[in-house]
Design a protein around this motif. Structure first.
Motif, PDB file in Angstrom:
ATOM      1  N   VAL A 116       0.836  -1.202   0.000  1.00  0.00           N
ATOM      2  CA  VAL A 116       0.000   0.000   0.000  1.00  0.00           C
ATOM      3  C   VAL A 116       0.873   1.255   0.000  1.00  0.00           C
ATOM      4  O   VAL A 116       0.595   2.237  -0.720  1.00  0.00           O
ATOM      5  CB  VAL A 116      -0.938   0.010   1.224  1.00  0.00           C
ATOM      6  N   GLY A 117       1.959   1.237   0.786  1.00  0.00           N
ATOM      7  CA  GLY A 117       2.853   2.389   0.849  1.00  0.00           C
ATOM      8  C   GLY A 117       3.495   2.691  -0.491  1.00  0.00           C
ATOM      9  O   GLY A 117       3.583   3.861  -0.908  1.00  0.00           O
ATOM     10  N   ALA A 118       3.948   1.662  -1.192  1.00  0.00           N
ATOM     11  CA  ALA A 118       4.538   1.863  -2.518  1.00  0.00           C
ATOM     12  C   ALA A 118       3.504   2.435  -3.487  1.00  0.00           C
ATOM     13  O   ALA A 118       3.829   3.286  -4.324  1.00  0.00           O
ATOM     14  CB  ALA A 118       5.100   0.547  -3.043  1.00  0.00           C
ATOM     15  N   GLY A 119       2.252   1.973  -3.355  1.00  0.00           N
ATOM     16  CA  GLY A 119       1.185   2.511  -4.202  1.00  0.00           C
ATOM     17  C   GLY A 119       0.921   3.982  -3.921  1.00  0.00           C
ATOM     18  O   GLY A 119       0.740   4.781  -4.855  1.00  0.00           O
ATOM     19  N   LEU A 120       0.903   4.357  -2.626  1.00  0.00           N
ATOM     20  CA  LEU A 120       0.709   5.763  -2.262  1.00  0.00           C
ATOM     21  C   LEU A 120       1.851   6.632  -2.786  1.00  0.00           C
ATOM     22  O   LEU A 120       1.628   7.741  -3.299  1.00  0.00           O
ATOM     23  CB  LEU A 120       0.606   5.902  -0.744  1.00  0.00           C
ATOM     24  N   ALA A 121       3.079   6.141  -2.628  1.00  0.00           N
ATOM     25  CA  ALA A 121       4.235   6.905  -3.100  1.00  0.00           C
ATOM     26  C   ALA A 121       4.184   7.083  -4.612  1.00  0.00           C
ATOM     27  O   ALA A 121       4.457   8.178  -5.126  1.00  0.00           O
ATOM     28  CB  ALA A 121       5.523   6.201  -2.692  1.00  0.00           C
ATOM     29  N   LEU A 122       3.818   6.028  -5.327  1.00  0.00           N
ATOM     30  CA  LEU A 122       3.732   6.114  -6.782  1.00  0.00           C
ATOM     31  C   LEU A 122       2.681   7.139  -7.202  1.00  0.00           C
ATOM     32  O   LEU A 122       2.911   7.948  -8.114  1.00  0.00           O
ATOM     33  CB  LEU A 122       3.393   4.739  -7.363  1.00  0.00           C
ATOM     34  N   ALA A 123       1.536   7.121  -6.516  1.00  0.00           N
ATOM     35  CA  ALA A 123       0.480   8.088  -6.834  1.00  0.00           C
ATOM     36  C   ALA A 123       0.950   9.514  -6.558  1.00  0.00           C
ATOM     37  O   ALA A 123       0.706  10.430  -7.362  1.00  0.00           O
ATOM     38  CB  ALA A 123      -0.774   7.774  -6.017  1.00  0.00           C
ATOM     39  N   GLY A 124       1.626   9.721  -5.421  1.00  0.00           N
ATOM     40  CA  GLY A 124       2.093  11.059  -5.073  1.00  0.00           C
ATOM     41  C   GLY A 124       3.130  11.584  -6.044  1.00  0.00           C
ATOM     42  O   GLY A 124       3.077  12.748  -6.479  1.00  0.00           O
ATOM     43  N   VAL A 125       4.094  10.736  -6.393  1.00  0.00           N
ATOM     44  CA  VAL A 125       5.137  11.145  -7.341  1.00  0.00           C
ATOM     45  C   VAL A 125       4.536  11.457  -8.709  1.00  0.00           C
ATOM     46  O   VAL A 125       4.879  12.456  -9.354  1.00  0.00           O
ATOM     47  CB  VAL A 125       6.203  10.036  -7.454  1.00  0.00           C
ATOM     48  N   TYR A 126       3.624  10.611  -9.145  1.00  0.00           N
ATOM     49  CA  TYR A 126       3.010  10.805 -10.461  1.00  0.00           C
ATOM     50  C   TYR A 126       2.178  12.092 -10.513  1.00  0.00           C
ATOM     51  O   TYR A 126       2.294  12.882 -11.458  1.00  0.00           O
ATOM     52  CB  TYR A 126       2.128   9.605 -10.801  1.00  0.00           C
ATOM     53  N   LEU A 127       1.352  12.329  -9.496  1.00  0.00           N
ATOM     54  CA  LEU A 127       0.505  13.527  -9.489  1.00  0.00           C
ATOM     55  C   LEU A 127       1.342  14.798  -9.419  1.00  0.00           C
ATOM     56  O   LEU A 127       1.003  15.820 -10.047  1.00  0.00           O
ATOM     57  CB  LEU A 127      -0.475  13.467  -8.310  1.00  0.00           C
ATOM     58  N   THR A 128       2.420  14.761  -8.642  1.00  0.00           N
ATOM     59  CA  THR A 128       3.304  15.920  -8.596  1.00  0.00           C
ATOM     60  C   THR A 128       3.946  16.162  -9.961  1.00  0.00           C
ATOM     61  O   THR A 128       4.083  17.304 -10.408  1.00  0.00           O
ATOM     62  CB  THR A 128       4.388  15.720  -7.524  1.00  0.00           C
ATOM     63  N   ARG A 129       4.300  15.102 -10.633  1.00  0.00           N
ATOM     64  CA  ARG A 129       4.946  15.232 -11.949  1.00  0.00           C
ATOM     65  C   ARG A 129       3.998  15.816 -12.985  1.00  0.00           C
ATOM     66  O   ARG A 129       4.389  16.703 -13.764  1.00  0.00           O
ATOM     67  CB  ARG A 129       5.419  13.833 -12.413  1.00  0.00           C
ATOM     68  N   VAL A 130       2.731  15.360 -13.009  1.00  0.00           N
ATOM     69  CA  VAL A 130       1.817  15.802 -14.070  1.00  0.00           C
ATOM     70  C   VAL A 130       1.169  17.151 -13.764  1.00  0.00           C
ATOM     71  O   VAL A 130       0.751  17.862 -14.683  1.00  0.00           O
ATOM     72  CB  VAL A 130       0.718  14.741 -14.340  1.00  0.00           C
ATOM     73  N   THR A 131       1.076  17.500 -12.449  1.00  0.00           N
ATOM     74  CA  THR A 131       0.434  18.771 -12.093  1.00  0.00           C
ATOM     75  C   THR A 131       1.442  19.862 -11.764  1.00  0.00           C
ATOM     76  O   THR A 131       1.098  21.044 -11.790  1.00  0.00           O
ATOM     77  CB  THR A 131      -0.491  18.597 -10.877  1.00  0.00           C
ATOM     78  N   GLY A 132       2.659  19.465 -11.419  1.00  0.00           N
ATOM     79  CA  GLY A 132       3.653  20.439 -10.996  1.00  0.00           C
ATOM     80  C   GLY A 132       3.453  20.908  -9.565  1.00  0.00           C
ATOM     81  O   GLY A 132       4.166  21.797  -9.093  1.00  0.00           O
ATOM     82  N   ASN A 133       2.492  20.306  -8.859  1.00  0.00           N
ATOM     83  CA  ASN A 133       2.189  20.687  -7.478  1.00  0.00           C
ATOM     84  C   ASN A 133       2.885  19.720  -6.512  1.00  0.00           C
ATOM     85  O   ASN A 133       2.564  18.533  -6.468  1.00  0.00           O
ATOM     86  CB  ASN A 133       0.674  20.669  -7.246  1.00  0.00           C
ATOM     87  N   TYR A 134       3.803  20.270  -5.730  1.00  0.00           N
ATOM     88  CA  TYR A 134       4.624  19.469  -4.814  1.00  0.00           C
ATOM     89  C   TYR A 134       3.813  18.839  -3.686  1.00  0.00           C
ATOM     90  O   TYR A 134       4.257  17.886  -3.043  1.00  0.00           O
ATOM     91  CB  TYR A 134       5.710  20.374  -4.239  1.00  0.00           C
TER      92      TYR A 134
END
Length: 325
Positions: free
Chosen positions: A184-202
């Motif tokens: 679950v933690g790896a999934g959360l991290a992947l989602a966070g990294v991806y959303l930051t990358r596509v939105t530019g929002n840290y």
């Protein structure tokens, strides 16, 4: 025992490799979620070592100082795992995530070359590492689930919820819990990294780091609670104990049960004691034969019961006129 050890070894190998890769991803991108996951995997790797120590220690022969053996060592080391999971992985991850939310960074990283390839955006390193972590943790979780499923089928439990409350196989339980939250933690991290990358929002990366820490602390507290009950000397589940009690009550020659107790002394290692008032008229030889037969029947009814002490209740015998003391 062999199944538990293989489960822990699988998790140890997976977590050690993943910790190194996650830290590399953090160095390249400065991602808070990757650092939280690095804390998580380092903690998990150390935890597997503790579980292996517990398994090894619990296999020691009984001694004068420990006449019932060292089976509770697994309960103790599993409890240490929950403390470390809370103190190192959970708290540090949550603290780092909170700091990242309060003091946002720029995220991302400078383009890099690896093994002659590139330059490319280092966020792809994070993607690769987290996807690899998910693959590793899925494998380890399957091994842990096989161990949990074997326990569930052996005891005829309804599912994971009942198994979590009743199992004494804390090594497999701990490995299963760790592997689940790691996935679950790896999934959360992947989602966070991806959303930051596509939105530019840290903020997405930072919030995922905080959520990983909170999740780890929650599961650590639950795991500590489950180990506490066994460290303090829990009895068999009520329904299992009642089945054994019924065997004694219905045995030919038994008048009544004066006292009946069970307690775990290690994973799948239960001691049972029973003070029994036998019917009037039994001689010593007849009583001894019945006690031996009762003890054999109790062990056969529940393989976890490896020590049985059935004693005639002397006071009851004297009141009913029995011939044996």
């Amino acid at each position: 025992m062999a199944e538990s050890k293989s489960v822990v070894m699988a998790a140890l190998v997976a977590n050690g490799a993943i910790a190194v890769l996650k830290f590399g991803g953090f160095l390249l991108t400065g991602s808070p979620a990757m650092l939280s996951e690095t804390y998580h995997s380092i903690s998990d790797t150390g935890n597997q070592v503790f579980l292996l120590i517990g398994i090894r220690y619990s296999n020691r022969e009984a001694s004068r100082g420990h006449p019932f053996g060292y089976g509770k060592a697994q309960f103790f080391y599993s409890f240490l795992v929950s403390v470390l999971l809370f103190g190192i992985a959970g708290w540090e991850s949550a603290k780092h995530g909170y700091d990242a939310i309060m003091h946002p960074g720029h995220g991302g990283g400078t383009p890099v070359e690896l093994l002659g390839f590139g330059p490319f955006d280092p966020v792809y390193v994070n993607y690769a590492v987290l996807l690899g972590a998910i693959a590793f943790e899925t494998y380890a979780l399957r091994k842990a689930w096989a161990g949990m499923k074997a326990d569930i089928e052996q005891h005829e439990w309804s599912g994971l919820r009942e198994a979590f409350r009743k199992t004494s196989n804390v090594t497999t339980l701990t490995a299963f819990t760790e592997d689940t939250i790691a996935l679950v933690g790896a999934g959360l991290a992947l989602a966070g990294v991806y959303l930051t990358r596509v939105t530019g929002n840290y903020i997405y990366d930072a919030v995922s780091a905080l959520l990983i820490g909170i999740m780890l602390m929650g599961f650590a507290l639950a795991l500590a609670w489950e180990n506490k009950r066994l460290l303090l000397g829990e009895s068999l589940p009520k329904d299992e104990e009642q089945k054994l009690r019924t065997i004694v009550e219905e045995w030919d020659g038994v008048g009544r049960i004066v006292d009946f107790r069970t307690v775990y002394f290690g994973p799948e290692q239960v001691m049972l004691t029973a003070d029994v008032a036998f019917e009037n008229g039994l001689d010593t030889a007849g009583m001894d034969d019945r006690i031996t037969a009762i003890e054999d029947a109790l062990r056969e009814a529940n393989p976890s019961v490896n020590r049985v002490y059935v004693e005639p209740e002397a006071r009851e015998l004297s009141r009913t006129g029995g011939t044996a003391e």
